[in-house]
Design an enzyme around this catalytic site. Structure first.
Site, PDB file in Angstrom:
ATOM      1  N   LYS A  39      50.240  35.940   3.292  1.00 40.01           N
ATOM      2  CA  LYS A  39      49.427  36.175   1.901  1.00 40.01           C
ATOM      3  C   LYS A  39      49.479  38.229   1.426  1.00 40.01           C
ATOM      4  CE  LYS A  39      45.356  33.992   2.879  1.00 40.01           C
ATOM      5  NZ  LYS A  39      44.250  33.792   3.472  1.00 40.01           N
ATOM      6  N   GLU A  78      38.690  26.348  -4.147  1.00 45.58           N
ATOM      7  CA  GLU A  78      40.745  26.081  -4.177  1.00 45.58           C
ATOM      8  C   GLU A  78      40.488  24.685  -5.443  1.00 45.58           C
ATOM      9  OE1 GLU A  78      42.772  26.937  -1.090  1.00 45.58           O
ATOM     10  OE2 GLU A  78      41.635  28.635  -0.488  1.00 45.58           O
TER      11      GLU A  78
HETATM   12  P1  PGA Z   1      40.551  32.593   1.840  1.00 46.34           P
HETATM   13  O1  PGA Z   1      41.395  31.711   3.257  1.00 46.34           O
HETATM   14  O2  PGA Z   1      39.484  32.652   1.044  1.00 46.34           O
HETATM   15  O3  PGA Z   1      40.721  34.272   2.367  1.00 46.34           O
HETATM   16  O4  PGA Z   1      41.379  33.017   0.526  1.00 46.34           O
HETATM   17  C1  PGA Z   1      41.847  30.749   2.625  1.00 46.34           C
HETATM   18  C2  PGA Z   1      42.402  30.558   3.630  1.00 46.34           C
HETATM   19  O5  PGA Z   1      42.250  30.959   5.180  1.00 46.34           O
HETATM   20  O6  PGA Z   1      44.241  30.013   4.508  1.00 46.34           O
HETATM   21 ZN    ZN Z   2      43.769  30.093   6.123  1.00 45.29          ZN
END
Ligand code: PGA
Ligand code: ZN
Length: 434
Positions: A338, A206
């Site tokens: 999300k 990220e």
């Molecule tokens: P992810 O994790 O890799 O599943 O997008 C992001 C998070 O845990 O906030």
């Molecule tokens: Zn998370």
């Protein structure tokens, strides 16, 4: 015929920030309006999340999306034709019914969320409004507080350290724009510090620095040093947040912190995290224990929830039902939203509403696999979310989100409001342990 009638839904394969295939959906309306959106993808996924449809097989490590694209063309498009894009709830209901499974595994979570978001974009275009304004539907809006990753760990950085995200909360900022400027300074200072110490390995999934730390706690102390080096006061201008993502290194009563060369039971992990919350200016902790560890979640919330925000991510998977249950049990006091975890915008908004009813804070979040798509910034602003978490301060798929927030703030002009320091942190209420 109404202007907002869906005429066609098209999908194509595009590529995400890890170079993996993903689904882009395009919705065409009767008046010629078009909405477009791309599904993101997680790496540290909750086991109760919507399931993406992937081709398996040899190509792209089994991650191909030909089947998901086919779901859109052969099933979703005919089912949505004739519905009004302005009725998001009806569109999403149709998608849920058409799929017919608990976790959207038949059509594919990736196909469904891309279409659901593209429908919202098309409806906004048809109304002649930016998406954030369309979603706000006349309610006053405010820009969310950014939560910005500084160091990456866990599944996003070769598991060099166990905790997944070390993040900044620029609580001293009075605007979204100023919050990004603070993030830029601290991010840069952190990079320089790591370079000086010869610890830098690169950037994680990220965009956060990926240093060679020798313990989890070192990431916290280095984050504090970076805040100071950038000229800010830790805990006063800039606080810290962590995403423990504990499901990635353990389960109830068995947590293996490899970087710390230790194994802890639930009580031990809760105690250690609570100590860090005292020793460091941490005001937000996500997934402190594993997704199956309800007792741990309650114990941690009871221990720190008055002062610290306790976010459920893998634990709540953007589900209104789980939020309501957790609130009743005193587990967590904030929800990560999300959209692709649950599969449609209507269900994401329901989780947000459930959190509000419980007096919780809401954090709209990206996934680690992302693209230039910045729908989530519009959702966060239009829905009045408290915070926005999109990863670090590098890589264009992250910067696309911060930059879009800056544009929205500017478009609001004098009417712009910002979810300042009051929009993040503990509940201020003591919760008695049992
Ligand atoms: P992810 O994790 O890799 O599943 O997008 C992001 C998070 O845990 O906030
Ligand atoms: Zn998370």
């Amino acid at each position: 015929m109404t202007k907002s009638e869906i005429r066609n839904v098209h999908a194509r394969r595009v590529w995400d920030s890890r170079g993996r295939p993903t689904v882009e959906a395009e919705v065409h309306l009767a008046d010629g309006s078009i909405g477009r959106a791309i599904a993101p993808a997680g790496a540290s996924r909750g086991s109760n999340e919507a399931i993406d449809r992937r081709d398996q097989g040899k190509a792209f490590g089994g991650m191909g999306v030909a089947q998901a694209v086919k779901s859109v063309h052969e099933e979703i498009a005919p089912a949505l034709r004739g519905l009004s894009a302005a009725d998001q709830a009806a569109v999403d209901r149709r998608l849920i019914e058409l799929d017919g499974t608990a976790l959207k595994s038949r059509l594919g979570g990736n196909a469904v969320i891309a279409v659901s978001m593209a429908v919202a974009h098309a409806a906004a275009a048809c109304a002649g409004e930016p998406l954030w304004r369309y979603l706000a539907a006349g309610r006053p809006v405010r820009l969310p507080m950014p939560i910005i990753q500084i160091f990456g760990g866990g599944a996003h950085a070769g598991r060099r350290i166990d905790l997944q995200d070390f993040l900044l909360v620029p609580i001293g900022a009075t605007s979204f724009d100023e919050a990004t400027a603070i993030a830029a300074e601290v991010y840069r200072a952190a990079g320089l510090l790591m370079e000086e110490r010869g610890l830098l390995r690169g950037v994680a999934d990220e965009g956060g620095w990926w240093p060679e730390f020798s313990s989890n706690e070192e990431a916290l102390s280095e984050a504090v040093r970076a805040i100071e080096k950038a000229g800010f006061r830790p805990g006063e201008n800039v606080s810290l947040a962590i995403d423990v993502a504990a499901s990635q290194f353990g389960r109830k009563d068995r947590y293996k912190l490899t970087a710390d060369k230790t194994e802890l039971d639930t009580a031990g992990l809760v105690k250690r995290l609570a100590e860090w919350c005292v020793r460091y200016p941490i005001i937000s902790v996500e997934d402190p224990v594993a997704e199956d560890d309800h007792d741990g979640m309650r114990a941690f919330t009871a221990a720190v929830g008055e002062r610290v925000q306790v976010i459920g991510d893998d634990y709540l998977v953007t589900s209104a039902e789980r939020v309501t249950k957790a609130a009743a049990a005193g587990a967590c006091n904030a929800v990560l939203l999300k959209p692709n975890q649950i599969g449609t915008l209507t269900e994401t908004l329901a989780a947000s509403d459930a959190a509000r009813r419980a007096g919780w804070r809401t954090i709209v979040s990206a996934r680690s696999g992302k693209t230039e798509d910045f729908t989530i910034v519009h959702l966060a602003t239009g829905w009045g979310a408290d915070q926005l978490k999109v990863g670090s301060f590098a890589r264009s798929e992250r910067m696309a989100k911060w930059n879009e927030g800056i544009r929205i703030e500017e478009a609001l002009g004098a009417a712009a409001r910002f979810a300042g320091r009051d929009a993040v942190g503990g509940t201020g209420r003591r919760v008695a342990a049992e």
